[in-house]
Design a protein around this motif. Structure first.
Motif, short mmCIF file in Angstrom:
data_model
loop_
_atom_site.label_atom_id
_atom_site.label_comp_id
_atom_site.label_asym_id
_atom_site.label_seq_id
_atom_site.Cartn_x
_atom_site.Cartn_y
_atom_site.Cartn_z
N PRO A 186 0.83 -1.21 0.00
CA PRO A 186 0.00 0.00 0.00
C PRO A 186 0.86 1.26 0.00
O PRO A 186 2.05 1.23 0.36
CB PRO A 186 -0.79 -0.12 1.31
CG PRO A 186 -0.71 -1.56 1.71
CD PRO A 186 0.60 -2.05 1.19
N ALA A 187 0.26 2.37 -0.36
CA ALA A 187 0.97 3.65 -0.38
C ALA A 187 1.52 3.95 1.02
O ALA A 187 0.85 3.74 2.03
CB ALA A 187 0.03 4.76 -0.82
N GLY A 188 2.76 4.42 1.05
CA GLY A 188 3.37 4.78 2.31
C GLY A 188 4.09 3.65 3.02
O GLY A 188 4.71 3.86 4.06
N VAL A 189 4.02 2.44 2.46
CA VAL A 189 4.67 1.27 3.04
C VAL A 189 5.87 0.91 2.18
O VAL A 189 5.80 0.97 0.95
CB VAL A 189 3.69 0.07 3.12
CG1 VAL A 189 4.39 -1.17 3.65
CG2 VAL A 189 2.51 0.44 4.01
N VAL A 190 6.99 0.55 2.81
CA VAL A 190 8.19 0.17 2.07
C VAL A 190 7.84 -0.89 1.02
O VAL A 190 7.18 -1.88 1.32
CB VAL A 190 9.30 -0.32 3.02
CG1 VAL A 190 8.85 -1.52 3.83
CG2 VAL A 190 10.56 -0.64 2.25
N ALA A 191 8.25 -0.63 -0.22
CA ALA A 191 7.75 -1.44 -1.34
C ALA A 191 8.54 -2.72 -1.58
O ALA A 191 8.01 -3.66 -2.18
CB ALA A 191 7.76 -0.59 -2.62
N ASP A 192 9.79 -2.78 -1.15
CA ASP A 192 10.63 -3.91 -1.54
C ASP A 192 11.04 -4.82 -0.38
O ASP A 192 11.96 -5.61 -0.50
CB ASP A 192 11.87 -3.42 -2.29
CG ASP A 192 12.73 -2.47 -1.46
OD1 ASP A 192 12.30 -2.08 -0.36
OD2 ASP A 192 13.83 -2.11 -1.93
N ILE A 193 10.36 -4.68 0.76
CA ILE A 193 10.59 -5.56 1.90
C ILE A 193 9.26 -6.18 2.31
O ILE A 193 8.35 -5.47 2.74
CB ILE A 193 11.23 -4.82 3.09
CG1 ILE A 193 12.55 -4.17 2.68
CG2 ILE A 193 11.46 -5.79 4.25
CD1 ILE A 193 13.19 -3.33 3.78
N SER A 194 9.15 -7.50 2.17
CA SER A 194 7.93 -8.19 2.56
C SER A 194 7.86 -8.34 4.08
O SER A 194 8.78 -7.98 4.80
CB SER A 194 7.87 -9.58 1.91
OG SER A 194 7.82 -9.50 0.52
N GLY A 195 6.77 -8.92 4.55
CA GLY A 195 6.64 -9.24 5.96
C GLY A 195 5.47 -8.55 6.61
O GLY A 195 5.46 -7.32 6.75
N LEU A 196 4.46 -9.32 7.01
CA LEU A 196 3.22 -8.78 7.55
C LEU A 196 3.05 -9.00 9.04
O LEU A 196 2.05 -8.55 9.62
CB LEU A 196 2.02 -9.40 6.81
CG LEU A 196 2.01 -9.22 5.29
CD1 LEU A 196 0.85 -9.97 4.67
CD2 LEU A 196 1.94 -7.73 4.94
N GLU A 197 3.98 -9.70 9.67
CA GLU A 197 3.85 -9.98 11.10
C GLU A 197 5.23 -10.22 11.70
O GLU A 197 6.09 -10.85 11.08
CB GLU A 197 2.95 -11.20 11.35
CG GLU A 197 3.40 -12.45 10.62
CD GLU A 197 2.44 -13.62 10.76
OE1 GLU A 197 1.44 -13.50 11.50
OE2 GLU A 197 2.71 -14.66 10.13
N VAL A 198 5.43 -9.70 12.91
CA VAL A 198 6.70 -9.87 13.60
C VAL A 198 6.45 -10.05 15.09
O VAL A 198 5.37 -9.77 15.61
CB VAL A 198 7.63 -8.64 13.41
CG1 VAL A 198 7.96 -8.43 11.94
CG2 VAL A 198 7.03 -7.39 14.03
N ALA A 199 7.51 -10.49 15.78
CA ALA A 199 7.53 -10.50 17.24
C ALA A 199 8.90 -10.05 17.69
O ALA A 199 9.91 -10.36 17.04
CB ALA A 199 7.21 -11.89 17.78
N GLY A 200 8.95 -9.30 18.78
CA GLY A 200 10.21 -8.80 19.28
C GLY A 200 10.01 -7.91 20.49
O GLY A 200 8.98 -7.97 21.16
N VAL A 201 10.98 -7.04 20.73
CA VAL A 201 10.98 -6.18 21.91
C VAL A 201 10.89 -4.72 21.49
O VAL A 201 11.58 -4.28 20.57
CB VAL A 201 12.26 -6.41 22.74
CG1 VAL A 201 12.31 -5.46 23.93
CG2 VAL A 201 12.34 -7.85 23.22
N VAL A 202 10.04 -3.97 22.17
CA VAL A 202 9.90 -2.54 21.91
C VAL A 202 11.15 -1.83 22.42
O VAL A 202 11.51 -1.94 23.60
CB VAL A 202 8.65 -1.97 22.60
CG1 VAL A 202 8.59 -0.45 22.41
CG2 VAL A 202 7.39 -2.62 22.04
N VAL A 203 11.81 -1.08 21.51
CA VAL A 203 13.03 -0.36 21.88
C VAL A 203 12.91 1.15 21.70
O VAL A 203 13.83 1.89 22.05
CB VAL A 203 14.24 -0.89 21.08
CG1 VAL A 203 14.55 -2.32 21.44
CG2 VAL A 203 14.01 -0.74 19.57
#
Length: 323
Positions: free
Chosen positions: A55-72
């Motif tokens: 979608p507009a405003g989203v990085v176009a060449d890096i996939s990935g719709l879900e993540v898990a990690g730590v808020v930094v």
């Protein structure tokens, strides 16, 4: 700087390459997550091939719709999470990276006992299933529910949640070795679609809700096995988007036909959906009743191998990238 898995050109899995990128800036309502794991989903395959642009405003060449990690990092107007929280998050793209910036209200704090690799496989599937099966499809306890492709990410999530909420679960799979897998998740009736026609097997059963990602020839078959007032929810059309609908049959059965896509929906809609998941699904995750079945975990450096596995269909559950 950070490392990210980049689509260098449209094509096969080999076009995915690790490159250095700048760490994303954090907006006022966003948080920065240091990613431990990212889920791999079929839309990532479509994006890599050039068939599912960001979608507009989203990085176009890096996939990935879900993540898990730590808020930094936390934006000045962000609410609901703080630095140090262990979270999973739904994204519109950019998840195959060591850091992501995401709206704070799309982050869900995860239990301390939940591994990041398991949490990373939850947001895209749970958000999709909850909205389409329980909100649009209005599935309730005691109804008959059919999901096609039960051994995949969406299928395994749909089987578990439908079973946990008291539905009788039917599913289709593509090989005999996947039958025991979906049974353990909660499916009580299974058809190997390579050996039998699910319409013939379940003719007269009367499905109350069907979740379909196939389209094509499945569309008419789904309509035929729906009960009166049955609900058909379409979330993809892998076999083809152009289908024929017998309007008389639809009227006679009073069929409810609906469908949706998630990625392009508004932040406000996704925030509301995240709230519903916190209330309805996370208690099941917290007590271990709902789990993410993991097919395989790859290093982000081997993202091309992860995509090749997904395209092979020889897997059960979720494919995860570790960082």
């Amino acid at each position: 700087m950070m490392y990210a898995v980049v689509i260098t050109e449209f094509g096969g899995p080999e076009v995915l390459q690790v490159e250095e990128r700048e760490i994303p800036e954090v907006g006022d309502n966003e948080v920065l997550i240091e990613v431990s794991a990212a889920g791999v989903n079929r839309p990532d395959i479509f994006q890599r091939k050039g068939n599912y642009p960001a979608p507009a405003g989203v990085v176009a060449d890096i996939s990935g719709l879900e993540v898990a990690g730590v808020v930094v990092g936390v934006g000045k107007a962000a609410r609901g999470v703080k630095v140090g929280d262990r979270v999973m998050a739904l994204l519109a793209g950019g998840g195959y990276a060591q850091y992501v910036a995401v709206d704070a209200m799309l982050c869900i704090v995860i239990p301390d006992h939940l591994p990041f690799v398991e949490a990373a496989g939850m947001p895209e599937t749970i958000f999709t299933v909850w909205h389409n099966v329980f909100e649009r499809g209005e599935l309730v306890k005691g109804e008959r529910f059919l999901v096609h492709g039960g051994a995949g990410g969406i299928g395994s999530a749909a089987i578990q949640l439908a079973h946990l909420f008291g539905a009788e679960v039917f599913t289709t799979v593509g090989s005999s070795d996947k039958i025991s897998f979906v049974q353990e998740l909660g499916a009580s009736a299974i058809v190997n679609y390579k050996e039998s026609d699910f319409e013939e097997v379940w003719s007269g059963v009367g499905m109350d809700v069907i979740l379909d990602s196939i389209g094509g020839s499945y569309f008419e078959k789904n309509i035929n096995i729906l009960s009166e007032e049955g609900r058909l929810v379409v979330i993809n059309a892998m076999q083809g988007a152009k289908v024929e609908l017998n309007l008389i049959k639809m009227m006679q059965k009073r069929v409810h036909l609906t469908g949706s896509t998630l990625r392009s929906r508004s932040i406000e809609f996704k925030r509301s959906l995240a709230d519903a998941i916190r209330r309805q699904v996370m208690p099941l995750v917290d007590k271990g009743a709902y789990k993410t079945p993991i097919a395989e975990v790859f290093s982000y450096k081997d993202a091309s191998a992860a995509h090749a596995l997904m395209e092979s269909r020889f897997f059960q559950g979720k494919i995860i990238l570790g960082f």
